[in-house]
Motif scaffolding. Sequence first.
Motif, short mmCIF file in Angstrom:
data_model
loop_
_atom_site.label_atom_id
_atom_site.label_comp_id
_atom_site.label_asym_id
_atom_site.label_seq_id
_atom_site.Cartn_x
_atom_site.Cartn_y
_atom_site.Cartn_z
N LEU A 18 0.83 -1.21 0.00
CA LEU A 18 0.00 0.00 0.00
C LEU A 18 0.86 1.26 0.00
O LEU A 18 0.58 2.22 -0.73
CB LEU A 18 -0.94 0.00 1.21
N TRP A 19 1.91 1.28 0.82
CA TRP A 19 2.81 2.43 0.83
C TRP A 19 3.46 2.62 -0.54
O TRP A 19 3.54 3.75 -1.05
CB TRP A 19 3.90 2.22 1.88
N ILE A 20 3.94 1.53 -1.13
CA ILE A 20 4.63 1.62 -2.42
C ILE A 20 3.68 2.08 -3.52
O ILE A 20 4.00 2.99 -4.31
CB ILE A 20 5.27 0.27 -2.77
N ALA A 21 2.50 1.48 -3.57
CA ALA A 21 1.54 1.86 -4.61
C ALA A 21 1.08 3.30 -4.42
O ALA A 21 0.92 4.04 -5.41
CB ALA A 21 0.33 0.91 -4.56
N GLY A 22 0.88 3.72 -3.17
CA GLY A 22 0.48 5.11 -2.92
C GLY A 22 1.53 6.09 -3.38
O GLY A 22 1.21 7.16 -3.94
#
Length: 536
Positions: A18-22
């Motif tokens: 989630l952090w990476i995609a965000g």
Amino acid sequence: MTALLRARMRRDRVQVPLWIAGTALLAAAGYAGVVQSYGTVTERQEILAAVMANPVILMFRGLPSGTSEGAFLAFEVLPGLAMLAALMSSFLAVRHTRGDEEAGRAELVSATPAGRTLPAVATLVHGLVANVALTALTALALIATGLDVPGSLFTGAASGATGVAFLGLGLIAAQLMRTSRGANALTVWALVTLFLVRGIGNAAGTPSDDLTRIDSSWIAWLSPFGWAEQTRPYDADDVWPVALGVAVGLALAVAAIALQSVRDLGAALVPARRGRARARATLSSPQALVWRLGSGALVGWVLGGALTGILATTLSAVAVRIAGENPAVSEVLERIARAGSLDEAVITVFFTMLGILAACAAVQTLAHARQEEAHGTAEPVLATPVGRVRWLAGYLSVATGAVVVVVGAAVVAGCLALTAAGGESDLYRVVVITGLGQVVAASVFVVVTALVFVLLPRATIGVAWALVVVGAMLGLFGPLFGLPEWAGELSPFAGAPTVSGGDVDLRGLWWLLGAVAVGGAAALALMRRRELAPGG
């Protein structure tokens, strides 16, 4: 080593992606906003000239490095990309080191042939893999927009290098502090301080003659965020700042592993403060206990709120002057705030940032409930006549109180600053109404976090913080990224009541109040039958 690394990746299979995609989505959305809002070189040059005229703006923006689309994109979003990487990495480091010690997992692992230091090494490798993935996906997102490959790679690499630096800092904080809560607080305060140091270094820099570029002062080189910006993607594409961030992160990680090998398991280099033999009478309720545990962190949020209130009212005069010289500044502020006069727009923008601060204070408070449950310290409380519903209600009331205190500090400080500056009387009304609106907006995140805690307890911390980040990006930067109006209004921060031309816009108030009421009641009702979910 391989087994430990697999276990960490399995535990983070939701949070880290989630952090990476965000981060990648923010980069792509930033490009769309630049193209739509600043499609010509002239428009970009006007904005950069306005920035040079007001160094305070550089505290919250990147380092100007030219008027090309890529360079302007880096100016707009690189600080945000680096901050997301830093938060992901520092939380990851603390979660798998000090967090495991608190939960008792580290003791079990240390009893195996893995020993004392191999888990920390596995955490370091896990963090490096996560930052490499963040670097690659962010670069690919920018390359897909049509930007040149070298600049896109350096944008991703600058973000990932910042993540590596804060990965090392998080590992050091886990050695210094006795609790994961203390280690996370230390890394967050270090992050905020270093972000401001970067801004001061840029503000103290020297503008170019054409007002499109700034050479930072030496102060910016004291911060990993400053190193990321000195890469100057799509302009100089300098590799040395990236190498510096990686080298410092690895050096801190090696130091943390060395400290791990010489200290007692469960101990910390900073000794715990000795407690009282008997509790005060004021600790006789669950709410009082929650307040006592979170009061130290709340002081920092209150100070941040007061500073935001002062900036909101004192910078409005500066913004009016600059907008008179450069209409592009007025257009940008009014696009974000959707307000009437420029004074109203400046206050609305800063109070939107205030709402984000208040929501962060509330989420941090409710995250303590999950930490207490995971560490087993909630059980002694629930073994008393305090029931589950009353226990959760204590956290809800304190989190809501934190929102009120943070916003209240900003409103009081803003009004005092207006009085000192002899501001217009109408602006007092704008400050109060906008502040009350952000109380309601931040309260939405109180009940949403409570619902996540009840329904998905093990995902509470990651999901709650991710929702705040998404809400902040949509509410504060959605208009600049060219997102449709309805997308921005999905954020409670953007839907909060505002003042425009003297009229109060209450359209978003009713759904926000409804969400708070329904969400709070649902969380308490569902908590009645939920079993405790200890563990990581």
